[in-house]
Design a protein around this motif. Structure first.
Motif, PDB file in Angstrom:
ATOM      1  N   SER B  41       0.834  -1.198   0.000  1.00  0.00           N
ATOM      2  CA  SER B  41       0.000   0.000   0.000  1.00  0.00           C
ATOM      3  C   SER B  41       0.876   1.258   0.000  1.00  0.00           C
ATOM      4  O   SER B  41       1.854   1.334   0.729  1.00  0.00           O
ATOM      5  N   SER B  46      -1.716   3.085  -7.863  1.00  0.00           N
ATOM      6  CA  SER B  46      -2.856   3.873  -8.356  1.00  0.00           C
ATOM      7  C   SER B  46      -2.369   5.134  -9.037  1.00  0.00           C
ATOM      8  O   SER B  46      -2.889   5.520 -10.093  1.00  0.00           O
ATOM      9  N   THR B  47      -1.366   5.767  -8.442  1.00  0.00           N
ATOM     10  CA  THR B  47      -0.797   6.969  -9.052  1.00  0.00           C
ATOM     11  C   THR B  47      -0.335   6.643 -10.467  1.00  0.00           C
ATOM     12  O   THR B  47      -0.609   7.378 -11.413  1.00  0.00           O
ATOM     13  N   HIS B 206      -4.168  -6.472  -4.946  1.00  0.00           N
ATOM     14  CA  HIS B 206      -3.459  -6.823  -3.713  1.00  0.00           C
ATOM     15  C   HIS B 206      -3.425  -8.328  -3.521  1.00  0.00           C
ATOM     16  O   HIS B 206      -2.863  -8.821  -2.550  1.00  0.00           O
TER      17      HIS B 206
END
Ligand SMILES: Nc1ncnc2c1ncn2[C@@H]1O[C@H](COP(=O)(O)OP(=O)(O)OP(=O)(O)O)[C@@H](O)[C@H]1O
Ligand SMILES: [Mg+2]
Lengths: 220, 253
Positions: B41, B46-47, B206
């Motif tokens: 995480s 995501s970026t 994940h």
């Protein structure tokens, strides 16, 4: 984050494999000692001891299946688990070879001895050494030691062929000793097979450590 | 398998203000392949995928450096039509986010935004998209009821249908199954297998098992850097990097 549970399962699996390795080494050395000393009683112990080797093989297979199903291991864990499964199968076969040898000792010890054959003794020592080293390379994660085992296999093959030739010549001279000589040829053949199985284990150890398959038959 | 490079990042850096969230990421995506992005995480997954269709442009104070190309053309070219880019590079988010509209209107939305008015064409695209998202059978009798009445798994497949309605070339999925039960997850995974014939798919997950199951390539990110990328089979059997191995075997600490 540590996967303590998985670590523990893998640790147990390693212990079982090492126990199986040491029982197999013991079986082989007892079988060979009984042959050298023509000791039928000692040969019987090898037959009895095989049950425990077989039991451990089943226990290892069961753990392998269960860890695969429950932990879905990857990378070195996956290689380790598959490797141990294969190693156990090979050790079990080595145990069977020890039994084969012991059975012949029981027969031969009731018959007059044939002349001592130094080639046979050399082969016996050689494959015992291979077994000790391949189990050792697993125990100490030593890929170089495993590679040495692979290199030792051709000597076992050569010795086996020499022994075969020796007894073929011998049988031509001594027709009354044919049956005993055949048993000795089979014993040499058993030892040569042990060498092959040690090589399999050593290849497995290299795969477990490095993730590369060095088997000739698997090269494109 | 086609070996055409569909999208490629070269020395991509991304900043939220002065914080550098991506450091020199170079990664390429082959046409028709599924690539998984994995990593702990906050490592920048995501970026990274938000850079691919310039979703990050919407966040004030951010900045991109480096090169990003789609079919060889610069994605960050000032003259590029961002609406068209997002049509070509569709996105499905972690949480299903249907609009408070009917099932039909949700799927038709992108077509309308792109100025399509032909009713028959729209109806046909909606049906095809719902079928390819394996949702048609479950919703064909309630197309005009609210999408919010669907289950979580159905909503997520609706979002996939919505993304596919505009016939994108690339589908970005950011943890698409994190809110789903195993059956819905399996449906999405099966869908990915089917879609990869037509689309290039990039999925953030994940779940190591999911990455191992669905993707052709896997890329491991850590602290804004791409640590290792390889064929999925290779990465999950003999990763080259120790950090990768520690992460995928669950020994990260
Ligand atoms: N809008 C934002 N403003 C400032 N920093 C941000 C923003 N979004 C993300 N970050 C930071 O950038 C880094 C990467 O975040 P990102 O969301 O890309 O991680 P991730 O790999 O997707 O994590 P997760 O698996 O938790 O979704 C983190 O340190 C995060 O705090
Ligand atoms: Mg994220």
């Amino acid at each position: 984050m540590e996967r303590l549970h998985l670590e523990k399962e893998l640790g147990n699996l390693r212990l079982k494999a090492l126990e199986m390795g040491s029982l197999t080494e013991k079986a082989l050395s007892q079988a060979l000692k009984s042959a050298l000393e023509r000791d039928g009683g000692l040969a019987e112990t090898v037959l009895d001891g095989d049950t425990e080797i077989n039991r451990l093989h089943c226990a290892i297979d069961e753990s392998v299946l269960s860890i695969l199903a429950r932990e879905q291991p990857v990378a070195r864990d996956l290689r380790f688990i598959l490797g141990v499964g294969q190693m156990a199968a090979n050790l079990e076969r080595i145990g069977d070879q020890a039994v084969n040898i012991a059975e012949r000792v029981i027969l031969l010890s009731q018959r007059p001895a044939l002349p001592h054959n130094p080639l046979m003794e050399e082969l016996a020592l050689h494959v015992q050494d291979m077994l000790r080293r391949c189990v050792g390379s697993f125990n100490s994660d030593d890929a170089d030691m495993a590679l040495q085992v692979c290199d030792m296999d051709s000597r076992a093959d050569t010795l086996n062929m020499k022994i075969l030739k020796h007894y073929v010549d011998f049988m031509i001279q001594e027709s009354r000793a044919v049956e005993r000589a055949v048993h000795l040829i089979i014993m040499a053949r058993c030892l040569e097979r042990v060498g092959d199985q040690c090589t399999n284990i050593a290849e497995n150890v290299i795969f477990m450590i490095k993730g590369v398959d060095i088997r000739q038959t698997c090269r494109p | 398998m086609s070996q055409t490079v569909k999208m490629e990042a070269r020395n991509l850096n991304f900043y939220y203000g002065s914080f550098r969230a991506l450091e020199d990421v170079s990664l390429l995506f082959l046409e028709g392949q599924v690539t998984s992005l994995i990593g702990p995480s906050g490592c920048g997954k995501s970026t990274f995928i938000r850079c691919l269709n310039r979703m990050n442009d919407l966040i004030p104070g951010t900045r991109v450096e480096g090169a990003l190309t789609l079919d060889g053309e610069n994605v960050y070219d000032a003259k590029l039509d961002v609406v068209e880019l997002r049509r070509r590079v569709g996105m499905v988010f972690q949480k299903p986010n249907p609009f408070p509209k009917s099932v039909f209107e949700n799927v038709a939305y992108g077509l309308r935004v792109n100025g399509i008015k032909d009713k028959n064409y729209i109806a046909e695209r909606v049906e095809t998209s719902l079928k390819s998202a394996a949702l048609w059978e479950e919703v064909k009798d309630r197309l005009h009821q609210s999408a919010l009445g669907l289950s979580g798994g159905q909503q997520q497949r609706l979002c996939i249908a919505r993304a596919m309605a505009v016939e994108p070339e690339i589908l970005l999925m950011d943890e698409p199954c994190s809110a789903l039960d195993p059956i819905a997850t399996q449906k999405i995974e099966e869908l990915i297998f089917e879609l990869k014939a037509t689309y290039t798919i990039i999925i953030v997950t994940h779940s190591m098992q999911q990455a191992a199951r669905v993707s052709d390539m896997t890329a491991f990110f850590y602290m804004g850097r791409l640590i290792e990328t390889d064929k999925t089979e290779t990465l999950f059997t003999r990763p080259r990097n120790k950090q990768t191995e520690d992460y995928i075997t669950g020994r990260f600490g």
